[in-house]
Enzyme design. Structure first.
Site, PDB file in Angstrom:
ATOM      1  N   LYS A  22       0.822  -1.209   0.000  1.00 37.97           N
ATOM      2  CA  LYS A  22       0.000   0.000   0.000  1.00 37.97           C
ATOM      3  C   LYS A  22       0.859   1.262   0.000  1.00 37.97           C
ATOM      4  CE  LYS A  22      -2.996   2.657   3.134  1.00 37.97           C
ATOM      5  NZ  LYS A  22      -2.044   3.607   3.736  1.00 37.97           N
ATOM      6  N   ASP A 121      -5.548   8.473   8.914  1.00 36.86           N
ATOM      7  CA  ASP A 121      -5.789   7.868  10.216  1.00 36.86           C
ATOM      8  C   ASP A 121      -5.794   8.907  11.327  1.00 36.86           C
ATOM      9  OD1 ASP A 121      -5.982   5.176   9.471  1.00 36.86           O
ATOM     10  OD2 ASP A 121      -3.807   4.997   9.341  1.00 36.86           O
TER      11      ASP A 121
END
Length: 435
Positions: A22, A121
Site C-alpha cells: 500500500k 488515520d
C-alpha cells in the site's frame, strides 16, 4: 458503515499471497504525473486509499487503463491544472492523506501545486513540515489560507540544493525526491528515509531517466533532468500484511504459508516475531508459520523485560507495533511496546482490555503487555476500528477469542487490506461482512 461479525476460536490452514504494498503504491502512482508517457504498474492492491488516489488522478486528467485485476497503465500527457482550483479537487484530496505526494510531481513538471489539509488515520498529529521545508529549500514559495486550510505553492523555479531533513519521513523523502528529479542542478538529501518503498520509487524514476544515486542509504544525490519517460514497475509485497499474517497465525494456532514475500526486503521483521517466540521458517521466497500452542517472549540478556520499539529503517516499522501488541496478549511473558512516532496509536488497547487482555497503558506512547499464555482466552465483544493497523489487530484478537465479536467501521481496514475477509475465510476463518 460496514461491520465484521467474527466467530473466534477457529484454526486456519493454507497458503496466502500478500497484496502489493500500500505505502509503495501511493508513492509510485503519484509519480506517473512526472511523465507524459505510458507508465504501467503491476501488483496494485484493490484497497480504498489506492482506489481513491487513482480516481483523483483520473479527475486531474490522467488516462487510466486497467489491464487486469492488479495492473494499470497511466498516461499523464493531458493534466487539467484548472481542476486544482475546484472544490471537488480539494474535497477529494483532503479525504486521502496520500494525496500530499502529488505535490512533488506537480511542482517538478508544472511548477505549481495546491492542496487542502490531508486526512487519513486519527493516530495523532502528523505534521507536513518535512515535505514543505524540502520544497522551500528547492525554491518553492508557499501561501497558506488558514481559514480554508489550503496550501498554494509556486514551484516555477526549482533549483537543486543541499538539505538535511529534520526527520527521515518516508512520504516526505518520496515527495522531495519527486520534486528534485526535474529541478535545475544537483540536490543532496541527507537523513533521507531509505525504506524498500523509497528504493523502489528511486529505481522506477531512474528507469524513467532520472539520475538518483545513493539509493538504499540515507544520503541521496539527484542530478536534475529535463524529461522523464515511461516505464513499467511492479510493487513489492506488503510487508505490513506479511507481519499481520505471522501474528494471526500465532494467535489462532494456525499453520499458514505466506507466499512470495521477497524475504530479503523484510529487514528485521521476521527476527522481531521470532523474539516474540513465534516459530517461522523462510523457505525460498515463502514464510511458513507452523501451528503453535505456546510461544514465549524473550527477555534481554540480563533478564529484563523485552522492549519492542519502532525506528527508522532498517529498524522496526511502526505499522506493525499494533500487531506485535495484540500477539503478545496470548504469549508467555511480558513485553513493553514503545510507539515513538504517533501519540494516539496505542489507544485501541482499551478494546483489548475489555476482551480480557492484561495491558498497562503507561502513557500515550508505551504499553506493557502481560501475556496470558492462553490460560485465559480473550472473549468476543463489540468494538470499533479506529485506524487501519489497529483495525487488523482487533480482527486478529476477535479471531482468536472465545465467542463472537462484531467490529464496526471496517472501512478503516478496507483502506489498507484487500478483501481481507474473503482471503481469510478461504483459510477457514468465519468473518461475515454486515452492511
Amino acid at each position: 458503515m460496514a461491520s465484521f461479525r467474527v466467530k473466534g476460536g477457529l484454526k486456519l490452514k493454507g497458503e496466502i499471497i500478500p497484496q502489493g504494498a500500500k505505502n509503495e503504491a501511493l508513492q509510485v502512482i503519484c509519480a506517473v504525473l512526472l511523465s507524459p508517457e505510458d507508465i504501467t504498474i503491476d501488483k496494485i492492491p484493490d484497497i480504498r486509499d489506492v482506489n481513491k488516489l487513482i480516481e483523483l488522478l483520473s479527475d486531474m486528467g490522467v488516462t487510466v487503463r486497467k489491464n487486469g485485476p492488479e495492473s494499470y497503465t497511466f498516461n499523464a500527457a493531458a493534466i487539467d491544472l484548472d481542476f486544482l482550483e475546484t472544490q471537488d479537487f480539494l474535497d477529494k484530496a483532503s479525504a486521502l492523506r496520500g494525496s500530499v505526494m502529488i505535490l512533488g510531481p506537480l511542482l517538478a513538471r508544472f511548477g505549481t501545486g495546491k492542496l487542502s489539509k490531508p486526512g487519513g488515520d486519527k493516530i495523532g498529529r502528523r505534521r507536513m513540515d518535512t515535505h514543505f521545508t524540502g520544497f522551500q529549500k528547492l525554491g518553492a514559495t508557499f501561501r497558506y489560507d488558514k481559514k480554508k486550510e489550503i496550501y498554494h505553492i509556486d514551484g516555477s523555479d526549482l533549483r537543486g540544493c543541499y538539505m538535511l531533513l529534520d526527520e527521515a519521513s518516508v512520504t516526505g523523502t518520496a515527495n522531495i525526491i519527486m520534486a528534485a528529479v526535474m529541478a535545475k542542478g544537483k540536490t543532496t538529501i541527507y537523513n533521507a528515509a531509505c525504506e524498500p518503498y523509497i528504493q523502489q520509487l528511486c529505481g522506477m524514476l531512474n528507469r524513467m531517466g532520472a539520475k538518483i544515486s545513493g539509493v538504499g542509504s540515507n544520503l541521496l544525490q539527484i542530478e536534475g533532468v529535463g524529461y522523464l519517460a515511461g516505464t513499467t514497475h511492479t510493487l513489492l509485497p506488503d510487508m505490513i500484511e506479511i507481519g499481520s499474517f505471522i501474528g494471526l497465525a500465532a494467535m489462532t494456532q494456525s499453520e499458514i504459508t505466506i507466499k512470495q514475500v521477497q524475504a530479503d526486503k523484510l529487514g528485521i521483521i521476521p527476527e522481531i516475531f521470532r523474539r516474540m517466540g513465534i516459530k517461522l521458517d523462510i523457505i525460498g521466497d515463502d514464510i511458513h508459520v507452523p501451528s503453535q500452542k505456546h510461544y514465549e517472549i524473550e527477555t534481554f540478556i540480563d533478564g529484563s523485560i523485552l522492549t519492542i520499539a519502532d525506528a527508522i529503517w532498517p529498524g522496526f516499522t511502526p505499522d506493525l507495533l499494533s500487531i506485535v501488541l495484540v500477539t503478545a496478549t496470548q504469549a508467555k511473558g511480558t513485553v513493553l511496546v514503545h510507539q515513538k512516532m504517533f501519540e494516539s496509536r496505542l489507544f485501541f488497547v482499551d478494546k483489548l482490555i475489555d476482551m480480557g487482555a492484561q495491558i498497562i497503558l503507561c502513557d500515550p506512547h508505551r504499553a506493557t503487555v502481560i501475556g496470558l499464555d492462553r490460560k485465559y482466552p480473550l472473549r468476543g465483544i463489540r468494538m470499533t476500528s479506529p485506524d487501519i493497523r489497529a483495525g487488523v489487530a482487533l480482527l486478529i484478537a476477535a479471531m482468536s477469542a472465545e465467542g463472537t465479536s462484531v467490529i464496526d467501521n471496517v472501512e478503516q481496514i478496507d483502506r489498507g487490506y484487500q478483501f481481507i475477509d474473503k482471503r481469510l475465510n478461504a483459510l477457514g476463518a468465519s468473518i461475515e461482512r454486515i452492511d
